[in-house]
Design a protein around this motif. Structure first.
Motif, PDB file in Angstrom:
ATOM      1  N   ARG A  77     112.645  61.025 -23.559  1.00  0.00           N
ATOM      2  CA  ARG A  77     113.147  60.065 -24.567  1.00  0.00           C
ATOM      3  C   ARG A  77     112.175  59.951 -25.733  1.00  0.00           C
ATOM      4  O   ARG A  77     112.595  59.825 -26.898  1.00  0.00           O
ATOM      5  CB  ARG A  77     113.356  58.710 -23.914  1.00  0.00           C
ATOM      6  N   ILE A  78     110.873  59.966 -25.417  1.00  0.00           N
ATOM      7  CA  ILE A  78     109.869  59.908 -26.494  1.00  0.00           C
ATOM      8  C   ILE A  78     110.030  61.099 -27.423  1.00  0.00           C
ATOM      9  O   ILE A  78     109.936  60.971 -28.665  1.00  0.00           O
ATOM     10  CB  ILE A  78     108.454  59.863 -25.891  1.00  0.00           C
ATOM     11  N   LEU A  79     110.299  62.275 -26.850  1.00  0.00           N
ATOM     12  CA  LEU A  79     110.508  63.468 -27.669  1.00  0.00           C
ATOM     13  C   LEU A  79     111.764  63.339 -28.533  1.00  0.00           C
ATOM     14  O   LEU A  79     111.768  63.707 -29.717  1.00  0.00           O
ATOM     15  CB  LEU A  79     110.606  64.710 -26.767  1.00  0.00           C
ATOM     16  N   ARG A  80     112.867  62.803 -27.940  1.00  0.00           N
ATOM     17  CA  ARG A  80     114.138  62.689 -28.669  1.00  0.00           C
ATOM     18  C   ARG A  80     114.057  61.672 -29.804  1.00  0.00           C
ATOM     19  O   ARG A  80     114.675  61.823 -30.841  1.00  0.00           O
ATOM     20  CB  ARG A  80     115.257  62.266 -27.703  1.00  0.00           C
ATOM     21  N   THR A  81     113.260  60.614 -29.575  1.00  0.00           N
ATOM     22  CA  THR A  81     113.191  59.545 -30.588  1.00  0.00           C
ATOM     23  C   THR A  81     112.120  59.805 -31.636  1.00  0.00           C
ATOM     24  O   THR A  81     111.821  58.939 -32.456  1.00  0.00           O
ATOM     25  CB  THR A  81     112.915  58.195 -29.894  1.00  0.00           C
ATOM     26  N   GLY A  82     111.475  60.978 -31.576  1.00  0.00           N
ATOM     27  CA  GLY A  82     110.502  61.335 -32.602  1.00  0.00           C
ATOM     28  C   GLY A  82     109.165  60.632 -32.470  1.00  0.00           C
ATOM     29  O   GLY A  82     108.426  60.521 -33.445  1.00  0.00           O
ATOM     30  N   LEU A  83     108.839  60.137 -31.263  1.00  0.00           N
ATOM     31  CA  LEU A  83     107.554  59.431 -31.058  1.00  0.00           C
ATOM     32  C   LEU A  83     106.478  60.344 -30.462  1.00  0.00           C
ATOM     33  O   LEU A  83     105.414  59.881 -30.067  1.00  0.00           O
ATOM     34  CB  LEU A  83     107.773  58.227 -30.140  1.00  0.00           C
ATOM     35  N   SER A  84     106.756  61.648 -30.392  1.00  0.00           N
ATOM     36  CA  SER A  84     105.799  62.571 -29.769  1.00  0.00           C
ATOM     37  C   SER A  84     104.519  62.727 -30.579  1.00  0.00           C
ATOM     38  O   SER A  84     103.517  63.233 -30.090  1.00  0.00           O
ATOM     39  CB  SER A  84     106.438  63.941 -29.576  1.00  0.00           C
ATOM     40  N   SER A  85     104.531  62.264 -31.825  1.00  0.00           N
ATOM     41  CA  SER A  85     103.305  62.349 -32.636  1.00  0.00           C
ATOM     42  C   SER A  85     102.488  61.069 -32.578  1.00  0.00           C
ATOM     43  O   SER A  85     101.416  60.981 -33.179  1.00  0.00           O
ATOM     44  CB  SER A  85     103.679  62.657 -34.096  1.00  0.00           C
ATOM     45  N   ASP A  86     103.009  60.050 -31.839  1.00  0.00           N
ATOM     46  CA  ASP A  86     102.287  58.784 -31.724  1.00  0.00           C
ATOM     47  C   ASP A  86     101.086  58.967 -30.794  1.00  0.00           C
ATOM     48  O   ASP A  86     101.254  59.277 -29.603  1.00  0.00           O
ATOM     49  CB  ASP A  86     103.221  57.691 -31.187  1.00  0.00           C
ATOM     50  N   THR A  87      99.912  58.776 -31.323  1.00  0.00           N
ATOM     51  CA  THR A  87      98.682  59.032 -30.557  1.00  0.00           C
ATOM     52  C   THR A  87      98.575  58.121 -29.332  1.00  0.00           C
ATOM     53  O   THR A  87      98.197  58.562 -28.233  1.00  0.00           O
ATOM     54  CB  THR A  87      97.444  58.851 -31.453  1.00  0.00           C
ATOM     55  N   PHE A  88      98.899  56.845 -29.475  1.00  0.00           N
ATOM     56  CA  PHE A  88      98.783  55.897 -28.363  1.00  0.00           C
ATOM     57  C   PHE A  88      99.678  56.323 -27.190  1.00  0.00           C
ATOM     58  O   PHE A  88      99.236  56.379 -26.037  1.00  0.00           O
ATOM     59  CB  PHE A  88      99.144  54.487 -28.834  1.00  0.00           C
ATOM     60  N   LEU A  89     100.955  56.631 -27.500  1.00  0.00           N
ATOM     61  CA  LEU A  89     101.880  57.029 -26.434  1.00  0.00           C
ATOM     62  C   LEU A  89     101.461  58.364 -25.801  1.00  0.00           C
ATOM     63  O   LEU A  89     101.573  58.550 -24.577  1.00  0.00           O
ATOM     64  CB  LEU A  89     103.307  57.124 -26.979  1.00  0.00           C
ATOM     65  N   CYS A  90     100.968  59.266 -26.622  1.00  0.00           N
ATOM     66  CA  CYS A  90     100.489  60.551 -26.077  1.00  0.00           C
ATOM     67  C   CYS A  90      99.318  60.352 -25.118  1.00  0.00           C
ATOM     68  O   CYS A  90      99.221  60.997 -24.068  1.00  0.00           O
ATOM     69  CB  CYS A  90     100.095  61.489 -27.224  1.00  0.00           C
ATOM     70  N   ASN A  91      98.411  59.448 -25.507  1.00  0.00           N
ATOM     71  CA  ASN A  91      97.283  59.146 -24.631  1.00  0.00           C
ATOM     72  C   ASN A  91      97.750  58.610 -23.277  1.00  0.00           C
ATOM     73  O   ASN A  91      97.237  58.961 -22.222  1.00  0.00           O
ATOM     74  CB  ASN A  91      96.339  58.145 -25.295  1.00  0.00           C
ATOM     75  N   ARG A  92      98.799  57.730 -23.331  1.00  0.00           N
ATOM     76  CA  ARG A  92      99.316  57.158 -22.087  1.00  0.00           C
ATOM     77  C   ARG A  92     100.033  58.222 -21.258  1.00  0.00           C
ATOM     78  O   ARG A  92      99.991  58.200 -20.022  1.00  0.00           O
ATOM     79  CB  ARG A  92     100.281  55.994 -22.375  1.00  0.00           C
ATOM     80  N   LEU A  93     100.692  59.173 -21.943  1.00  0.00           N
ATOM     81  CA  LEU A  93     101.346  60.267 -21.228  1.00  0.00           C
ATOM     82  C   LEU A  93     100.311  61.163 -20.518  1.00  0.00           C
ATOM     83  O   LEU A  93     100.520  61.605 -19.387  1.00  0.00           O
ATOM     84  CB  LEU A  93     102.189  61.115 -22.195  1.00  0.00           C
ATOM     85  N   ILE A  94      99.202  61.426 -21.183  1.00  0.00           N
ATOM     86  CA  ILE A  94      98.122  62.209 -20.557  1.00  0.00           C
ATOM     87  C   ILE A  94      97.638  61.494 -19.299  1.00  0.00           C
ATOM     88  O   ILE A  94      97.453  62.107 -18.237  1.00  0.00           O
ATOM     89  CB  ILE A  94      96.956  62.417 -21.547  1.00  0.00           C
ATOM     90  N   ASP A  95      97.440  60.183 -19.421  1.00  0.00           N
ATOM     91  CA  ASP A  95      96.995  59.384 -18.283  1.00  0.00           C
ATOM     92  C   ASP A  95      98.038  59.419 -17.163  1.00  0.00           C
ATOM     93  O   ASP A  95      97.701  59.530 -15.982  1.00  0.00           O
ATOM     94  CB  ASP A  95      96.746  57.947 -18.742  1.00  0.00           C
TER      95      ASP A  95
END
Length: 779
Positions: A31-49
């Motif tokens: 969903r993050i990819l579909r909504t264009g939030l894949s460049s959001d650094t905070f969300l990416c950091n949480r995805l890595i975690d």
């Protein structure tokens, strides 16, 4: 997307991280990819975690690689993921690539090195971190102190302790427990106790660490009291705590004082049983680690029945469980059960590991089943150094020195480098066979591997050279050792003793005392042997006083040496007085006193002592019968000797040894009962031993019995045609009867067959002890 939807996704992602919900998290990632939030650094950091928590490191790295604007949190998130997965190579490379590093970055690396067992690397990273001006946190110091405990580096640990005090985090629970654990592992138990006292609210980790430290330093009583305190104060007792205290009970020590070893072991077992009951009460008796600790406790306290009951309720016994049982049977001399368990282990599909083989080897060595041990050793695909040492030790202990040396050569051919234990074992075998040349080669090996300055190896070298009669080389080794322990001093004194250099042994004993090295029972045993050899009763009496002062008077080894010394100096009454003063007597002490009576012609006293031993519940062994039969032989107590001889098999259910037959045949021969001696000799199982026929022939010479003498001489010549003894003894019998022609014929036969007689010597030494002794030779 609105703020509410953004924070909804963020919160939902946090829940996926907390629950490690991989499926839901992947849907959220889509969903993050579909909504264009894949460049959001905070969300990416949480995805890595998130992917890290779900052990999906490749996915975490993929997310990291796609982050357009990485911040310090991005780098720390992927670094933490790699460290958690123990991928230290990639973590180290990433750490070096980081454009910016903070304390969290360093903590990740330091903690990962500690977890992977590279404690030295952890300390190196910590040192660099401090040099870069970063201030450690409680997480940093907890990891670093753990590394100090692993390395037993108390000095580095003290520096960290000082820094913790300086920055005010010494009261932190993580740091406090790490300090306590570090001091306990380094065996600085007083510091560990103080660290425990400084904790505001000790928890189960604190108690367990201190209990373990007290147990490791043999403060068993204090460890048990600490566990009781833990229980009284209702601190959470878990499987780890119970396993720790069970390990202490497995040592066979109760924590009491002034108890015999047997009582100590019994109380240790009782304490272990109480812990077992507590584990059942707490409902954690099914914990696998705890079950293995219970197995170990019962096995080491010789209760294999209880160990078996626990083993059989294990759902799937691990390799550790099987190893504990095999080791337990070996420690309790049950070699058959140990072999059976190893076979069952293999049949159940559990592959033996290195510990299994070493436990089996140890069991075989302990029970003397060295052939079985060799079969086990041959099954090992690639024996470790410990395995080589175990099999070498086994052959050495049964004095199969030739096999020991052969195996050592095979070990060298396989390019397995020896350690100090290997070299000490081989040197012992070289000394046992008096193979000076082989011992020199081992000395060269010790030089090659830099073990020549090791006290353990040095002691073996001293013994080897001493047994080979090279006291000059033994002293050279001794004088070159940088440090000397009691074993080295004992080796050099024993060397002087076996080479009849008793005065030098006394001198070195005084040197040892002058260097504040306390003698032990072996030191005194060697000195008393010297006094016995030289009949130095007055000096022996002085050592007796020192023995009493040092508290070794009740030691069996020292006590028997004292009795031997007094008897050889002719003071049988003094020896008996000492014998009677012993609170408990084992077979060795009884034998020594009987042997002393025999040496001094007190046959009746030896026989009375033998009967007293039986009445007192003592169990005679082969040496006991040699002593009492020898006393009967030299005192003319033939009938009494015959009764004792017959009782060996009838009452004590033992097979008479060659030495027993020799003693009784000597007794019959001295009493001119040669026909009885001949009849007994013909019935005995070991009638082909030349010694016993020489005894009979010597008796014939005393009593001039030509008939029996001819039979004995004929048998001796059959066993060894080149033995001069039967010719000489029989010729002397003919000469004493005036049968000169027959005596001359025997001597001519000796010349014809080129049988030589060893020349006799008489040695007269001056009282001043100088080397101008006179030697006369007779043929």
């Amino acid at each position: 997307m609105g703020k509410e939807s953004y924070w909804y996704i963020a919160n939902f992602l946090e829940n996926c991280i907390a629950q490690k919900s991989h499926k839901s998290g992947k849907l959220l990632h889509a969903r993050i990819l579909r909504t264009g939030l894949s460049s959001d650094t905070f969300l990416c950091n949480r995805l890595i975690d998130f992917y890290s928590k779900c052990s999906k490191i490749r996915s975490a790295r993929h997310v990291f690689d796609k982050v357009p604007e990485r911040d310090i949190f991005s780098w720390n998130a992927i670094l933490s993921a790699l460290c958690t997965a123990n991928n230290l190579i990639d973590a180290h490379m990433l750490f070096d690539e980081m454009p910016e590093r903070n304390v969290v970055s360093w903590n990740n690396m330091i903690s990962a090195f500690v977890k992977c067992g590279d404690a030295m690397k952890a300390l190196d990273f910590y040192t660099i971190m401090i040099s870069e001006g970063l201030m450690p946190t409680h997480f940093t110091l907890a990891s670093v102190l753990c590394a100090c405990g692993i390395l037993l580096d108390v000095d580095f640990g003290r520096k960290c302790h000082g820094l913790a005090l300086k920055i005010g985090i010494d009261k932190n629970m993580y740091v406090g427990n790490a300090l306590l654990s570090m001091y306990a592992k380094c065996r600085y138990i007083a510091d560990a106790v103080k660290a425990f006292a400084d904790l505001q609210e000790p928890n189960e980790v604190s108690f367990t660490a201190l209990i373990g430290g007290l147990g490791d330093t043999e403060n068993v009583g204090e460890a048990l009291e600490m566990f009781k305190l833990m229980h009284r104060t209702r601190i959470c007792i878990d499987a780890i705590s119970l396993s720790c205290i069970l390990g202490i009970c497995a040592t066979g020590k109760s924590g009491g004082s002034g108890l015999s070893h047997q009582n100590d072991s019994l109380l240790a077992k009782v304490n272990g049983q109480l812990i077992h009951c507590l584990s059942i009460k707490l409902g954690i008796d099914n914990d696998f680690h705890l079950m293995n600790s219970l197995l170990d406790m019962y096995a080491k306290n010789a209760d294999m029945g209880s160990a078996e009951r626990i083993f059989y309720i294990l759902s799937i016994p691990s390799t550790v469980s099987w190893n504990i049982m095999i080791a337990g049977y070996g420690q309790n001399y049950q070699i058959g059960e140990a072999i059976e368990f190893m076979q069952r282990m293999e049949c159940s599909g559990v592959a033996p590991d290195e510990v299994t083989f070493i436990n089996m080897l140890s069991a075989c060595v302990k029970t003397g089943s060295i052939e079985v041990g060799h079969q086990v050793f041959d099954k090992m695909p690639c024996p470790s150094l410990s395995s080589w040492n175990a099999i070498l030790s086994g052959y050495s202990q049964i004095e199969s020195h030739k096999e020991t040396i052969t195996l050592f050569r095979e070990m060298q051919c396989r390019n397995v480098n020896p350690d100090r234990t290997t070299l000490a074992i081989i040197l012992g075998s070289c000394a046992g066979m008096e193979l000076l040349g082989c011992g020199k080669q081992v000395h060269a090996v010790s030089l090659k591997f830099s073990f020549h300055n090791d006290m353990y190896v040095g002691s073996g070298l001293i013994t080897m050279y001493s047994k080979g009669g090279k006291m000059d080389k033994a002293m050279l080794v001794f004088n070159r050792l940088p440090e000397l322990d009691i074993a080295c001093w004992n080796s050099i004194m024993t060397g002087f003793s076996v080479n009849s250099l008793c005065k030098e042994a006394f001198v070195y004993f005084n040197l040892m005392r002058g260097r504040d090295v306390s003698p032990n029972q072996f030191s005194y045993g060697t000195l008393l042997s010297c006094c016995a050899e030289q009949s130095f009763s007055s000096q022996g009496g002085q050592y007796h006083c020192q023995i009493v002062k040092d508290g070794y008077i009740n030691d069996v080894f020292v006590g028997s040496a004292l009795i031997d010394m007094y008897c050889k100096c002719g003071d049988v009454e003094g020896a008996r007085h000492l014998f009677d003063s012993f609170p408990s007597k084992n077979t060795v002490v009884w034998n020594e006193m009987m042997h002393g009576y025999a040496q001094n012609g007190c046959g009746e006293e030896a026989v009375h002592l033998y009967h007293y031993m039986i009445m007192s519940g003592g169990k005679p062994d082969g040496i006991t019968f040699v002593a009492v039969l020898n006393a009967c032989s030299h005192s003319g107590l033939v009938d009494e000797g015959m009764k004792i001889f017959e009782s060996i098999s009838s009452e004590h259910k033992m097979d008479p040894l060659l030495e027993h037959y020799t003693c009784i045949i000597d007794a019959l021969g001295r009493a001119s009962r040669l026909q009885e001696a001949e009849m007994l000799l013909n019935k005995m199982p070991c009638k082909d031993d030349p010694i016993i026929w020489e005894v009979l022939l010597s008796s014939c010479r005393v009593h001039t019995d030509v008939h029996v003498a001819r039979k004995a001489a004929k048998k001796l010549l059959y066993l060894n045609p080149q033995n001069h003894t039967p010719y000489v003894l029989l010729a002397n019998i003919y000469s004493s009867l005036g049968r000169w022609d027959e005596a001359r014929a025997l001597r001519e036969l000796m010349s014809e067959k080129r049988v030589g007689k060893d020349p006799g010597f008489s040695w007269i030494e001056h009282k001043n002890g100088k080397d101008d002794s006179h030697v006369t030779r007779s043929k």
